[in-house]
Write a protein that holds these residues in place. Structure first.
Motif, PDB file in Angstrom:
ATOM      1  N   VAL A  74       0.851  -1.191   0.000  1.00  0.00           N
ATOM      2  CA  VAL A  74       0.000   0.000   0.000  1.00  0.00           C
ATOM      3  C   VAL A  74       0.884   1.237   0.000  1.00  0.00           C
ATOM      4  N   CYS A  75       0.508   2.163  -0.846  1.00  0.00           N
ATOM      5  CA  CYS A  75       1.171   3.451  -0.943  1.00  0.00           C
ATOM      6  C   CYS A  75       0.171   4.511  -0.497  1.00  0.00           C
ATOM      7  N   ASP A  76       0.645   5.551   0.164  1.00  0.00           N
ATOM      8  CA  ASP A  76      -0.246   6.594   0.665  1.00  0.00           C
ATOM      9  C   ASP A  76       0.549   7.885   0.790  1.00  0.00           C
ATOM     10  N   ALA A  77      -0.145   8.977   0.800  1.00  0.00           N
ATOM     11  CA  ALA A  77       0.473  10.274   1.058  1.00  0.00           C
ATOM     12  C   ALA A  77       0.380  10.565   2.554  1.00  0.00           C
ATOM     13  N   THR A  78       1.212  11.464   3.007  1.00  0.00           N
ATOM     14  CA  THR A  78       1.173  11.879   4.408  1.00  0.00           C
ATOM     15  C   THR A  78      -0.068  12.739   4.645  1.00  0.00           C
ATOM     16  N   PRO A  79      -0.537  12.823   5.894  1.00  0.00           N
ATOM     17  CA  PRO A  79      -1.736  13.628   6.180  1.00  0.00           C
ATOM     18  C   PRO A  79      -1.615  15.088   5.732  1.00  0.00           C
ATOM     19  N   ASP A  80      -0.434  15.676   5.842  1.00  0.00           N
ATOM     20  CA  ASP A  80      -0.278  17.074   5.410  1.00  0.00           C
ATOM     21  C   ASP A  80      -0.411  17.246   3.899  1.00  0.00           C
ATOM     22  N   LYS A  81      -0.330  16.134   3.153  1.00  0.00           N
ATOM     23  CA  LYS A  81      -0.500  16.158   1.694  1.00  0.00           C
ATOM     24  C   LYS A  81      -1.874  15.640   1.278  1.00  0.00           C
ATOM     25  N   GLY A  82      -2.764  15.362   2.254  1.00  0.00           N
ATOM     26  CA  GLY A  82      -4.112  14.911   1.944  1.00  0.00           C
ATOM     27  C   GLY A  82      -4.340  13.420   2.065  1.00  0.00           C
ATOM     28  N   GLY A  83      -3.321  12.667   2.443  1.00  0.00           N
ATOM     29  CA  GLY A  83      -3.464  11.225   2.597  1.00  0.00           C
ATOM     30  C   GLY A  83      -3.721  10.847   4.052  1.00  0.00           C
ATOM     31  N   ALA A  84      -3.771   9.563   4.302  1.00  0.00           N
ATOM     32  CA  ALA A  84      -4.002   9.055   5.655  1.00  0.00           C
ATOM     33  C   ALA A  84      -2.690   8.647   6.337  1.00  0.00           C
ATOM     34  N   GLY A  85      -1.587   8.627   5.587  1.00  0.00           N
ATOM     35  CA  GLY A  85      -0.308   8.228   6.160  1.00  0.00           C
ATOM     36  C   GLY A  85      -0.274   6.763   6.552  1.00  0.00           C
ATOM     37  N   GLN A  86      -0.982   5.915   5.800  1.00  0.00           N
ATOM     38  CA  GLN A  86      -1.095   4.498   6.147  1.00  0.00           C
ATOM     39  C   GLN A  86      -0.413   3.584   5.128  1.00  0.00           C
ATOM     40  N   GLY A  87       0.653   4.067   4.553  1.00  0.00           N
ATOM     41  CA  GLY A  87       1.383   3.259   3.589  1.00  0.00           C
ATOM     42  C   GLY A  87       2.680   3.951   3.221  1.00  0.00           C
ATOM     43  N   PHE A  88       3.449   3.293   2.385  1.00  0.00           N
ATOM     44  CA  PHE A  88       4.696   3.882   1.914  1.00  0.00           C
ATOM     45  C   PHE A  88       4.388   5.070   1.016  1.00  0.00           C
ATOM     46  N   ARG A  89       5.188   6.115   1.130  1.00  0.00           N
ATOM     47  CA  ARG A  89       5.075   7.225   0.195  1.00  0.00           C
ATOM     48  C   ARG A  89       5.752   6.798  -1.114  1.00  0.00           C
ATOM     49  N   PRO A  90       5.302   7.328  -2.258  1.00  0.00           N
ATOM     50  CA  PRO A  90       5.866   6.889  -3.534  1.00  0.00           C
ATOM     51  C   PRO A  90       7.390   6.983  -3.602  1.00  0.00           C
ATOM     52  N   HIS A  91       7.978   8.066  -3.123  1.00  0.00           N
ATOM     53  CA  HIS A  91       9.432   8.188  -3.186  1.00  0.00           C
ATOM     54  C   HIS A  91      10.130   7.211  -2.243  1.00  0.00           C
ATOM     55  N   GLU A  92       9.461   6.799  -1.182  1.00  0.00           N
ATOM     56  CA  GLU A  92      10.042   5.784  -0.301  1.00  0.00           C
ATOM     57  C   GLU A  92      10.186   4.456  -1.034  1.00  0.00           C
ATOM     58  N   LEU A  93       9.272   4.193  -1.971  1.00  0.00           N
ATOM     59  CA  LEU A  93       9.369   2.964  -2.745  1.00  0.00           C
ATOM     60  C   LEU A  93      10.584   2.997  -3.665  1.00  0.00           C
ATOM     61  N   LEU A  94      10.913   4.175  -4.201  1.00  0.00           N
ATOM     62  CA  LEU A  94      12.147   4.308  -4.984  1.00  0.00           C
ATOM     63  C   LEU A  94      13.362   4.049  -4.102  1.00  0.00           C
ATOM     64  N   GLU A  95      13.372   4.632  -2.901  1.00  0.00           N
ATOM     65  CA  GLU A  95      14.474   4.416  -1.963  1.00  0.00           C
ATOM     66  C   GLU A  95      14.590   2.942  -1.600  1.00  0.00           C
ATOM     67  N   ALA A  96      13.451   2.291  -1.365  1.00  0.00           N
ATOM     68  CA  ALA A  96      13.452   0.871  -1.004  1.00  0.00           C
ATOM     69  C   ALA A  96      13.965   0.015  -2.150  1.00  0.00           C
ATOM     70  N   ALA A  97      13.590   0.348  -3.377  1.00  0.00           N
ATOM     71  CA  ALA A  97      14.067  -0.420  -4.529  1.00  0.00           C
ATOM     72  C   ALA A  97      15.584  -0.338  -4.629  1.00  0.00           C
ATOM     73  N   LEU A  98      16.133   0.863  -4.478  1.00  0.00           N
ATOM     74  CA  LEU A  98      17.580   1.030  -4.567  1.00  0.00           C
ATOM     75  C   LEU A  98      18.292   0.318  -3.415  1.00  0.00           C
ATOM     76  N   GLY A  99      17.837   0.541  -2.200  1.00  0.00           N
ATOM     77  CA  GLY A  99      18.477  -0.084  -1.038  1.00  0.00           C
ATOM     78  C   GLY A  99      18.402  -1.599  -1.087  1.00  0.00           C
ATOM     79  N   SER A 100      17.255  -2.134  -1.459  1.00  0.00           N
ATOM     80  CA  SER A 100      17.083  -3.586  -1.537  1.00  0.00           C
ATOM     81  C   SER A 100      18.005  -4.193  -2.586  1.00  0.00           C
ATOM     82  N   CYS A 101      18.085  -3.549  -3.744  1.00  0.00           N
ATOM     83  CA  CYS A 101      18.946  -4.056  -4.805  1.00  0.00           C
ATOM     84  C   CYS A 101      20.411  -4.022  -4.375  1.00  0.00           C
TER      85      CYS A 101
END
Length: 127
Positions: free
Chosen positions: A23-50
């Motif tokens: 699940v991906c979500d925006a932070t509450p200050d950006k209109g989301g619920a903050g209940q998932g990874f932010r899109p850019h965090e998924l980029l960071e996770a892809a790089l770190g995992s690789c």
């Protein structure tokens, strides 16, 4: 291939590859619920995992006693023309300086790192 679908919670998105989901979500200050990874965090996770996978595989195939590896990735987007990824790498084990140097050199072959360093072309079309 990843498939993404908006959920009922505003700005929340389910994504998956047919076998695993997240699940991906925006932070509450950006209109989301903050209940998932932010899109850019998924980029960071892809790089770190690789990076972790590449270094672990390299060490194993070269008989290097790597006991563990951790990578912290931070994306700096303060310059709108540059996506700067800072990778803090921790190598664990009874490693020589040469072992560490070789492992870090191998990390440069990370496929995600190479992909992020390429010119990006994004196309879209209505399905």
């Amino acid at each position: 291939m990843m498939q993404c679908r908006g959920l009922s919670t505003p700005l929340q998105v389910a994504f998956g590859n047919g076998q695993f989901t997240g699940v991906c979500d925006a932070t509450p200050d950006k209109g989301g619920a903050g209940q998932g990874f932010r899109p850019h965090e998924l980029l960071e996770a892809a790089l770190g995992s690789c990076l972790v996978m590449v270094m672990t595989k390299f060490a194993a195939s070269h008989g290097i006693p790597l006991a563990g590896v951790a990578v912290t990735v931070t994306l700096d987007r303060s310059d709108p023309e540059t996506a700067a990824y800072a990778c803090a790498i921790t190598l664990e084990g009874d490693l020589t300086d040469d072992d560490r140097r070789r492992i870090l050199r191998a990390a440069r072959s990370c496929p995600v790192r190479r992909t992020l360093g390429c010119k990006a072309v994004v196309t879209d079309a209505l399905a």
